[in-house]
Design an enzyme around this catalytic site. Structure first.
Site, PDB file in Angstrom:
ATOM      1  N   HIS A  17       0.827  -1.203   0.000  1.00 41.56           N
ATOM      2  CA  HIS A  17       0.000   0.000   0.000  1.00 41.56           C
ATOM      3  C   HIS A  17       0.861   1.254   0.000  1.00 41.56           C
ATOM      4  O   HIS A  17       0.552   2.233  -0.682  1.00 41.56           O
ATOM      5  CB  HIS A  17      -0.919   0.005   1.220  1.00 41.56           C
ATOM      6  CG  HIS A  17      -1.795  -1.202   1.319  1.00 41.56           C
ATOM      7  ND1 HIS A  17      -2.233  -1.719   2.512  1.00 41.56           N
ATOM      8  CD2 HIS A  17      -2.303  -2.018   0.357  1.00 41.56           C
ATOM      9  CE1 HIS A  17      -2.985  -2.785   2.287  1.00 41.56           C
ATOM     10  NE2 HIS A  17      -3.025  -2.997   0.991  1.00 41.56           N
ATOM     11  N   ASP A 118      -6.439   5.478   0.608  1.00 39.30           N
ATOM     12  CA  ASP A 118      -6.567   4.213  -0.108  1.00 39.30           C
ATOM     13  C   ASP A 118      -7.868   3.538   0.330  1.00 39.30           C
ATOM     14  O   ASP A 118      -8.632   4.084   1.133  1.00 39.30           O
ATOM     15  CB  ASP A 118      -5.335   3.322   0.083  1.00 39.30           C
ATOM     16  CG  ASP A 118      -5.107   2.862   1.524  1.00 39.30           C
ATOM     17  OD1 ASP A 118      -6.074   2.820   2.309  1.00 39.30           O
ATOM     18  OD2 ASP A 118      -3.955   2.525   1.858  1.00 39.30           O
TER      19      ASP A 118
END
Length: 487
Positions: A17, A118
């Site tokens: 991520h 995200d």
């Protein structure tokens, strides 16, 4: 500089991520002169994570605010699935995110005007709303995956029983149908807590239309035109999403000398190999395998007769066991710490043919080297993009998350990869099949006149590489995102 915008990017835990968030930040800085601050939940247990963070801030162009993950030991079971842990961490971390954003709003020279989160950070969008910041969701994976996220709540109502027990593919409006065996990890068991957490952020993404300004996805127009059209078409998935979708990819890392420090010996070894003769074997930032599978992989590589670089981790039955701890043991030249898990005599028999690296390798430097001609990969989206944008075909070895979807996309739709007949997480792939798929992408056949035949997989990946270069040269999607803040 008086009109410079300041964007804040929020990254959930895990290198898979953090890396694309950093690359998105770099693109905003170098192509659009924005001030970028990244708020990242960091573990401080991973050598690789520390190196990635150090490299990201080394030029002084990006600021990173590190937040330790909240203690969730009293909230969930210690053996909870990764998606559950990530969702709970991000939810429990909202107060720390609020403090960080409020501090930036009060002290930064340029007040933050937008927050990009995200998919695990959608609950933080409410904080940005309080601070009157523009809000975006960044999907670090591809448009087909985003399509599944958008349509998952509908499938939840339509499908009876377990997804993996269904006989027919799941129809997603305007997109390639999804086979039951390719569903993402949270859909494997509807009774597991991670399934409810998954539905939570799937439902949260369409709400971006209520409290946000758009969705950014790490792909490009010519790669996934069909899926992007569905996400934008109000008669298809766009009717659910109801928010602008910006294709901002491919976001990929460039070679970095600092990331390669300490293993210059590996570059020297690659320099001595023929062009496109080495297969790179790595399972990303979190992938692991059983001892039995590691043994078969070692034998398969040896039987293939091909040169290789293999990034090794200690064998563990859980496929995602290294997700939060990648590189925690540091670097081990030649993989000597882990060679005890390999077949007896493997290292000596493959001396000068193969190279072993422990835990973490400079992947971008390896994939950009002209001696590398193939990548045996877990098919994580970051790794896959780094492979195809360098014209390197893949052997797809999906392990967890959305990697089965990725493998199907690259093998069946794009034709730039091959894969074993069996799913590695379901059954041990034997040495003969491994040797066969390695030779399939690495051995270039010759005709009767000793002229090398064209390999359709190699030709296909080079065509996609050209389309990626073209997408990067245009750079239009991010310009549209920046422009929305100037209106």
């Amino acid at each position: 500089m008086e009109n410079q915008q300041h964007m804040v990017l929020l990254s959930s835990p895990g290198l898979g991520h953090l890396i694309p968030v950093i690359e998105l930040g770099k693109r905003f800085v170098f192509h659009h002169n924005l001030k970028i601050t990244i708020i990242a939940f960091t573990s401080h247990t991973s050598h690789a994570e520390k190196l990635v963070l150090k490299t990201a801030t080394s030029g002084g162009f990006i600021d990173i605010v590190e937040i330790p993950p909240p203690d969730i030991s009293s909230v969930i079971d210690p053996d909870a699935a990764i998606v559950t842990r990530l969702c709970v961490m991000m939810r429990e971390g909202v107060p720390a995110i609020r403090d960080a954003l409020s501090n930036l709003a009060g002290t930064a020279t340029v007040r933050p005007s937008a927050l990009i989160v995200d998919i695990f950070g959608t609950e933080a969008l409410g904080v940005a709303e309080e601070l009157k910041m523009r809000k975006y969701v960044f999907v670090a994976s591809h448009a087909w995956f985003l399509s599944l996220l958008i349509y998952a709540p509908t499938l939840d109502k339509q499908v009876q029983g377990q997804y993996v027990d269904q006989k027919e593919p799941f129809q997603i409006p305007g997109c390639t149908p999804l086979r039951p065996e390719d569903v993402v990890d949270p859909m494997l068991d509807r009774n597991d807590k991670q399934y409810q957490e998954y539905l939570g952020f799937c439902n949260g993404i369409p709400k971006v239309n209520d409290i946000g300004d758009g969705v950014l996805v790490n792909t490009w127009e010519t790669l996934q035109q069909k899926d992007l059209e569905s996400l934008r078409n109000r008669n298809l998935l766009g009717g659910i999403l109801k928010a602008p979708v910006y294709a901002v990819g491919p976001l990929v890392r460039l070679p970095d000398s600092e990331m390669s420090q300490g293993i210059e010996w590996l570059t020297h070894w690659l320099d001595g190999q023929p062009e496109e003769s080495v297969i790179y074997v790595s399972f990303g930032s979190g992938g692991t395998m059983s001892c039995e599978q590691m043994t078969e992989l070692a034998w398969g590589l040896e039987l293939s007769g091909q040169r290789f670089i293999w990034v090794l981790r200690a064998p563990i039955d859980a496929a995602d066991a290294a997700f939060f701890t990648t590189g925690s043991d540091g670097r081990d030249e030649g993989g000597s710490k882990l060679s005890k898990y390999l077949p007896e005599g493997f290292s000596s028999r493959t001396y000068n043919v193969g190279v072993l690296v422990s835990e973490w390798g400079p992947q971008v430097d390896i994939l950009t080297h002209p001696s590398v001609g193939g990548f045996l990969s877990h098919c994580g989206w970051n790794s896959a993009l780094e492979s195809i944008t360098n014209g390197v075909p893949m052997i797809a070895w999906p392990l967890y998350a959305e990697q089965r979807m990725n493998a199907t996309l690259f093998v069946e739709e794009l034709g730039v990869a091959v894969r074993p007949r069996v799913l590695p997480t379901k059954k041990v792939v034997d040495r003969d099949e491994i040797a066969s798929v390695v030779r399939e992408i690495m051995v270039v056949e010759e005709d009767c006149n000793k002229v090398k035949k064209k390999n359709p997989i190699r030709e296909g990946v080079k065509a996609i590489r050209r389309s990626a270069v073209e997408a990067l040269s245009k750079g239009g999607a991010l310009a549209q995102v920046v422009a929305t803040g100037e209106e």
